[in-house]
Design an enzyme around this catalytic site. Structure first.
Site, mmCIF file in Angstrom:
data_model
loop_
_atom_site.group_PDB
_atom_site.id
_atom_site.type_symbol
_atom_site.label_atom_id
_atom_site.label_comp_id
_atom_site.label_asym_id
_atom_site.label_seq_id
_atom_site.Cartn_x
_atom_site.Cartn_y
_atom_site.Cartn_z
ATOM 1 N N ARG A 17 0.861 -1.188 0.000
ATOM 2 C CA ARG A 17 0.000 0.000 0.000
ATOM 3 C C ARG A 17 0.897 1.238 0.000
ATOM 4 O O ARG A 17 1.691 1.437 0.923
ATOM 5 C CB ARG A 17 -0.905 -0.009 1.241
ATOM 6 C CG ARG A 17 -1.737 -1.314 1.382
ATOM 7 C CD ARG A 17 -3.075 -1.218 0.673
ATOM 8 N NE ARG A 17 -3.704 -2.516 0.456
ATOM 9 C CZ ARG A 17 -4.304 -3.255 1.390
ATOM 10 N NH1 ARG A 17 -4.358 -2.835 2.644
ATOM 11 N NH2 ARG A 17 -4.863 -4.399 1.084
ATOM 12 N N CYS A 80 -7.767 -8.014 -15.700
ATOM 13 C CA CYS A 80 -6.641 -8.647 -14.999
ATOM 14 C C CYS A 80 -5.570 -9.180 -15.943
ATOM 15 O O CYS A 80 -4.478 -9.534 -15.501
ATOM 16 C CB CYS A 80 -7.147 -9.783 -14.122
ATOM 17 S SG CYS A 80 -8.374 -9.278 -12.902
#
Length: 379
Positions: A17, A80
């Site tokens: 993150r 994806c």
């Protein structure tokens, strides 16, 4: 006759993150690492094939960080399979003889996005009328359909998570590096039956990049000691079926792409030493064992129960930890899967090394729908 194409530099950032970094910065970090490994600079790159689902013009943003040289940039959005599509486009363009050195980059910043595939605001949505459009529900539904055909249980699907989470403890670039015993997986919060939270891939920020070269260029630069040949590269979408548009077909595109890749590579499933496949949800890994020809129809359940896809077994699958543990920054995943294969084919995977690996298969599926299969070879 067209030349063989090789990966000479490839890398990925540690998935995680990074709210204080831009997508361009994340992509630049991966691109610079790949360029360094290939011993080339940005001025050696003749074209850039890049992709992101949530950031427009990502290739330009990456080059703004590392050097704008005026080359062609093609940006892709293919769910994806975006990163794998970038590799596929680079491979095709080089096979056509247009370039001898290209850069492929996949980037996604997903911090704060929430659940993928959630229904959008607007007029009366199909969500709830035709079935759930959220990805956990799609793959939960697919898992139940598979269970009805094969006798697979929730415990069988959970075994995938146990295996992949264990593998990730040996991967320093994976986001979740934690053992999850079977009981923990089954007792986790239910997301969409039969999927619990620990059977779902993780939304993370990430980037991966690769430098491709033609064989003559590889030899000219003396890079054959690290070069990995792309033996097969294939993509497919779902043909029309009676389920459309209510249910996504998560199987047929992979089956088509796998057949094409095997044919192009001139090898079969028995030649493959390891596989990095698209375990976006634990239930679908068993289906992809069959879709990729690693076993016969209905035998995916037996493979997971018998431990055939564990590290050290017949055909190790998702030794990186897969999307379930490594994380799934959508556009970066396809190249990150190839990065794992390259490590093993070079003998650089450390404690998770697959012994004597010569052929590796990378696979991704983007719904709705696009599947990509690549077969890499240690020459």
């Amino acid at each position: 006759m067209s030349e063989d194409i090789y990966i000479v530099g490839i890398d990925m950032i540690n998935f995680g993150r990074f709210p204080h970094k831009t997508p361009g910065q994340l992509g630049a970090q991966a691109a610079l690492a790949a360029l360094d490994e290939a011993e080339v600079g940005i001025r050696d790159i003749q074209a850039v094939f890049s992709g992101s689902n949530y950031t427009t013009m990502i290739g330009q943003k990456v080059l703004q960080e590392i050097g704008q040289t005026g080359v062609q940039i093609i940006n892709l959005v293919n769910a994806c399979s975006t990163g794998a599509s970038a590799i596929r486009m680079g491979h095709v363009s080089m096979k056509a003889g247009e370039f001898d050195t290209v850069l492929c980059v996949g980037v996604e910043q997903m911090t704060g996005l929430g659940m993928l595939g959630a229904a959008a605001a607007g007029p009366i949505p199909t969500e709830g009328l035709l079935g759930s459009a959220s990805m956990p529900a799609v793959f939960g539904e697919s898992g139940m359909e598979y269970a009805a055909k094969t006798g697979a249980t929730q415990t069988d699907f959970a075994l995938v998570s146990v295996k992949n989470h264990h593998n990730a403890t040996m991967n320093p670039k994976a986001f979740l590096r934690k053992e999850t015993p079977l009981e923990m997986v089954l007792e986790a919060e239910e997301i969409a039956y039969p999927l619990t939270k620990l059977m779902c891939s993780i939304n993370v920020d990430g980037a991966a990049a690769a430098v491709l070269m033609t064989e003559s260029k590889v030899k000219e630069r003396g890079l054959m000691d690290r070069a990995i040949r792309i033996r097969g590269s294939a993509m497919a979408s779902a043909p029309w079926g009676e389920h459309d548009p209510i249910l996504h077909d998560v199987n047929t595109p992979t089956q088509i792409a796998a057949r094409k890749a095997y044919e192009m590579a001139g090898v079969g499933p028995d030649d493959i030493d390891l596989v990095e496949l698209h375990d976006c949800f634990a239930s679908v890994e068993l289906q992809h064992y069959e879709n990729l020809g690693l076993c016969g129809e209905g035998e995916g359940v037996r493979m997971i129960r018998d431990g055939e896809t564990e590290l050290g077994a017949r055909i190790p699958v998702n030794v990186s930890g897969g999307l379930l543990s490594k994380g799934h920054p959508i556009a970066a995943t396809g190249i990150a899967n190839m990065y794992e294969l390259v490590l093993h084919l070079r003998g650089q995977a450390g404690e998770r090394q697959v012994k004597d690996a010569k052929f590796g298969m990378a696979h991704v599926v983007g719904l709705g729908t696009s599947a990509a299969v690549h077969i890499l070879e240690k020459p």
